[in-house]
Design an enzyme around this catalytic site. Sequence first.
Site, PDB file in Angstrom:
ATOM      1  N   ASP A 110      29.190 -16.021 -22.690  1.00 18.97           N
ATOM      2  CA  ASP A 110      28.576 -15.959 -24.007  1.00 18.97           C
ATOM      3  C   ASP A 110      27.895 -14.589 -24.101  1.00 18.97           C
ATOM      4  O   ASP A 110      27.799 -13.873 -23.097  1.00 18.97           O
ATOM      5  CB  ASP A 110      27.563 -17.100 -24.157  1.00 18.97           C
ATOM      6  CG  ASP A 110      26.787 -17.048 -25.452  1.00 18.97           C
ATOM      7  OD1 ASP A 110      27.406 -16.824 -26.503  1.00 18.97           O
ATOM      8  OD2 ASP A 110      25.549 -17.209 -25.403  1.00 18.97           O
ATOM      9  N   ASP A 118      24.857 -13.497 -26.748  1.00 24.10           N
ATOM     10  CA  ASP A 118      23.431 -13.499 -27.073  1.00 24.10           C
ATOM     11  C   ASP A 118      22.655 -14.360 -26.082  1.00 24.10           C
ATOM     12  O   ASP A 118      22.949 -15.547 -25.913  1.00 24.10           O
ATOM     13  CB  ASP A 118      23.213 -14.019 -28.500  1.00 24.10           C
ATOM     14  CG  ASP A 118      23.764 -13.064 -29.537  1.00 24.10           C
ATOM     15  OD1 ASP A 118      23.236 -11.952 -29.640  1.00 24.10           O
ATOM     16  OD2 ASP A 118      24.735 -13.422 -30.234  1.00 24.10           O
TER      17      ASP A 118
END
Length: 218
Positions: free
Chosen positions: A12, A14
């Site tokens: 991922d 953020d």
Amino acid sequence: MTLANFEGVIYDMDGVLTDSEPLWKIAMEEVFKSVGCPLTKEDFQRTVGLRIDEVITYWYHESPWPDKSPKEVEDAIVQRMIELLTERATPLPGVIESLKFFTEKGLKIGLATSSYQVLINCILDTLNIRSFFQTVHSAEFEIFGKPHPAVYLTAAKNLGLDPRKCLVIEDSLNGIISGKAARMTVICVPEKTHHPEPKLILADAQFEDLNKLVEFFK
């Protein structure tokens, strides 16, 4: 759980590659306040891990503002994020080390995020880590964002891998659900500014940071 179980690692972005969650809260708080929707950083906890258009739709339904369209608000938030990321983004602990480690072990590396492509480009270039990734995919190009598994399934397809051979690194509940729904093994490195979320136990394992993850596999 050993590296022999996996052929690829999908990150991922953020809260995993860089501490961007506080910057999202700054950008959203500023922009929403400017259109007469004074939300707080605590309010945005409800929408962590969602695509920005889904966040705006959620708050427009909860507390509609009069003068600007949701798309204008979205564009303003994205532009503010580009400014903040360019000024402040740095790799979180263990990011560079883990990318080098998985590369040396021969695993394919991908990125699957709810953030838009323009923000992916900003972070990868600001952190100077683009070369590590064989595929980079945004949920911007999917019908549904996380917690739907589409973004992870597409990333695995782009890497040429069976989803069951992919290790996911996430920080949020929506991301964990997305990775698990894609039938992947999910590691959680909880984002430090989130309120404690007991449901993160849904991940297959948790680590304080990516250095600890590398130590585990070593």
